[in-house]
Design a protein around this motif. Structure first.
Motif, PDB file in Angstrom:
ATOM      1  N   GLY A  60       0.805  -1.217   0.000  1.00 32.77           N
ATOM      2  CA  GLY A  60       0.000   0.000   0.000  1.00 32.77           C
ATOM      3  C   GLY A  60       0.832   1.258   0.000  1.00 32.77           C
ATOM      4  N   ARG A  61       1.849   1.286   0.820  1.00 28.70           N
ATOM      5  CA  ARG A  61       2.679   2.498   0.917  1.00 28.70           C
ATOM      6  C   ARG A  61       3.495   2.724  -0.350  1.00 28.70           C
ATOM      7  NH1 ARG A  61       4.972   2.664   7.172  1.00 28.70           N
ATOM      8  NH2 ARG A  61       2.962   3.169   8.144  1.00 28.70           N
ATOM      9  N   LEU A  62       4.033   1.639  -0.921  1.00 23.60           N
ATOM     10  CA  LEU A  62       4.821   1.790  -2.148  1.00 23.60           C
ATOM     11  C   LEU A  62       3.947   2.272  -3.288  1.00 23.60           C
ATOM     12  CD1 LEU A  62       7.418   1.460  -3.741  1.00 23.60           C
ATOM     13  CD2 LEU A  62       6.869  -0.962  -4.048  1.00 23.60           C
ATOM     14  N   ALA A  63       2.766   1.676  -3.448  1.00 23.35           N
ATOM     15  CA  ALA A  63       1.861   2.091  -4.524  1.00 23.35           C
ATOM     16  C   ALA A  63       1.458   3.543  -4.366  1.00 23.35           C
ATOM     17  CB  ALA A  63       0.630   1.189  -4.534  1.00 23.35           C
ATOM     18  N   THR A  64       1.127   3.944  -3.134  1.00 22.52           N
ATOM     19  CA  THR A  64       0.718   5.327  -2.872  1.00 22.52           C
ATOM     20  C   THR A  64       1.854   6.294  -3.155  1.00 22.52           C
ATOM     21  OG1 THR A  64      -0.844   4.565  -1.185  1.00 22.52           O
ATOM     22  CG2 THR A  64      -0.215   6.887  -1.141  1.00 22.52           C
ATOM     23  N   SER A 242      -2.604  -6.065  -9.861  1.00 23.16           N
ATOM     24  CA  SER A 242      -1.392  -5.282  -9.616  1.00 23.16           C
ATOM     25  C   SER A 242      -1.630  -3.830 -10.014  1.00 23.16           C
ATOM     26  CB  SER A 242      -0.202  -5.828 -10.407  1.00 23.16           C
ATOM     27  OG  SER A 242       0.127  -7.138 -10.037  1.00 23.16           O
ATOM     28  N   LEU A 243      -0.822  -2.947  -9.433  1.00 23.69           N
ATOM     29  CA  LEU A 243      -0.773  -1.562  -9.903  1.00 23.69           C
ATOM     30  C   LEU A 243       0.169  -1.501 -11.097  1.00 23.69           C
ATOM     31  CD1 LEU A 243      -1.398   1.504  -9.529  1.00 23.69           C
ATOM     32  CD2 LEU A 243       0.688   1.604  -8.148  1.00 23.69           C
ATOM     33  N   GLU A 253       4.351  -3.490 -14.780  1.00 26.55           N
ATOM     34  CA  GLU A 253       3.788  -3.870 -13.483  1.00 26.55           C
ATOM     35  C   GLU A 253       4.660  -3.283 -12.376  1.00 26.55           C
ATOM     36  OE1 GLU A 253       2.446  -7.917 -11.036  1.00 26.55           O
ATOM     37  OE2 GLU A 253       3.669  -8.058 -12.852  1.00 26.55           O
ATOM     38  N   LEU A 254       4.038  -2.543 -11.451  1.00 23.43           N
ATOM     39  CA  LEU A 254       4.786  -1.882 -10.384  1.00 23.43           C
ATOM     40  C   LEU A 254       4.686  -2.607  -9.053  1.00 23.43           C
ATOM     41  CD1 LEU A 254       3.970   1.886 -11.071  1.00 23.43           C
ATOM     42  CD2 LEU A 254       5.920   0.549 -11.885  1.00 23.43           C
ATOM     43  N   THR A 311      -6.949  -0.246   3.129  1.00 23.08           N
ATOM     44  CA  THR A 311      -7.071   0.888   2.206  1.00 23.08           C
ATOM     45  C   THR A 311      -6.231   2.052   2.722  1.00 23.08           C
ATOM     46  OG1 THR A 311      -9.289   0.231   1.524  1.00 23.08           O
ATOM     47  CG2 THR A 311      -8.656   2.514   1.119  1.00 23.08           C
ATOM     48  N   TYR A 312      -5.447   2.636   1.819  1.00 22.34           N
ATOM     49  CA  TYR A 312      -4.589   3.773   2.142  1.00 22.34           C
ATOM     50  C   TYR A 312      -5.110   5.007   1.406  1.00 22.34           C
ATOM     51  CZ  TYR A 312      -1.316   0.351   4.029  1.00 22.34           C
ATOM     52  OH  TYR A 312      -0.749  -0.652   4.757  1.00 22.34           O
TER      53      TYR A 312
END
Length: 324
Positions: A60-64, A242-243, A253-254, A311-312
């Motif tokens: 969550g933190r990396l995607a955000t 995936s994000l 893909e991240l 959820t972030y």
């Protein structure tokens, strides 16, 4: 002399564990073993739970962080503050390979699609009922600086350069008056120390239809590389979510374990430079000053029965709009 007597042991008189005592001993041993196994199982579940919590937090933190960083840097075009001030010199005919959706000529620095269905981006299936975010801007090309002012609008641009810029690479030159978009026509920029914008047929890249820039540029101008980044949630090759980010039309893909992306746009509806409303469907995308991002991430450890989901939420300002 003392004589030791030998005592005969009669097997019939010897005693040991009875069947009942043996069964009680085995039962007590099994109870102890079961208690140990329960403690071990609870300990392992705790380890799996902690690992899953760490995984979902990391996802969550990396995607955000990735999305927020690009939101903050979007809509940057050098010294100019309006994408409409860019003069396009590229061949826009279909046969040239020109794709307006991945260039500044698409018309908006920011685009958003709310709760999409049945969409595909660069051969990746977008997850239904998730949002898509498109960000455009330009980044500086490392080691490139104009070292002599242009004397004519069709003149090559003299630069100091540490790395070669490929022929056909799309370039944005920008100062506080205007900006020009064109393909570099020089093949050995690092050797010649110049960037070209001539009309002609390139072996790779998009041809220029005009060699005359909007005006002559001086040493204060910037040489930039335009980009388009599209964030979305897609189905990966493991049939999970995936994000993804499509960079200039190529999807990468991240972060795995990201199930949802929802966006709210902070819009300046009154024109006073402040956010008046957050909405999923802004009336004027060019008046959006910030974006509220909601990412739902999961651990993905379904085999252990302890998959976690969280959820972030965060809000990022578009710095090139809020700092003007």
């Amino acid at each position: 002399m003392k004589v030791l007597k030998k005592h005969n042991r009669n097997p019939l008189t010897q005693s040991g564990f009875s069947v009942i005592e043996l069964m009680i001993s085995i039962s007590l041993g099994l109870l102890v073993l079961l208690a140990v196994l329960e403690i071990f199982s609870a300990s392992m579940q705790g380890v799996h739970l902690q690992n899953n919590f760490s995984r979902v937090q990391e996802n969550g933190r990396l995607a955000t962080e990735l999305i927020v960083r690009d939101i903050r840097g979007a809509d940057y075009w050098g010294c100019i503050d309006d994408i409409s001030e860019i003069s396009n010199h590229l061949d826009t005919s279909p046969s040239s390979g020109y794709n307006p959706s991945i260039l500044p000529t698409a018309g908006h620095a920011i685009n958003g699609q709310n709760d999409v269905t049945s969409q595909t981006i660069s051969s990746v299936n977008v997850i239904d009922n998730t949002d898509i975010l498109t960000l455009r801007g330009a980044t500086s090309i490392s080691g490139v600086k104009i070292n002599a002012p242009m004397s004519a609008t069709d003149e090559t641009i003299q630069v100091s350069i540490s790395n070669s810029i490929p022929q056909g690479h799309v370039i944005l030159i920008s100062d506080c008056r205007e900006a020009d978009l064109f393909s570099n026509t020089e093949q050995t920029t690092s050797t010649n120390a110049q960037i070209g914008h001539a009309v002609g047929t390139l072996s790779t890249g998009i041809d220029n239809v005009s060699s005359n820039l909007s005006h002559t540029y001086g040493e204060d101008a910037q040489i930039l590389s335009p980009y388009t980044k599209v964030y979305f949630i897609g189905e990966n090759n493991s049939s999970s979510n995936s994000l993804y980010r499509a960079d200039n039309g190529v999807a990468n893909e991240l972060v795995r374990g990201v199930n949802n992306l929802q966006l709210m746009y902070g819009e300046d509806t009154s024109g006073d430079g402040s956010i008046n409303i957050f909405t999923a469907t802004p009336t004027d995308i060019d008046q959006v000053l910030s974006i509220r991002v909601s990412i739902t991430a999961e651990s993905g450890d379904n085999a252990q029965g302890t998959s976690l989901e969280r959820t972030y939420n965060t809000t990022a300002n578009i710095r090139n709009r809020t700092l003007q």
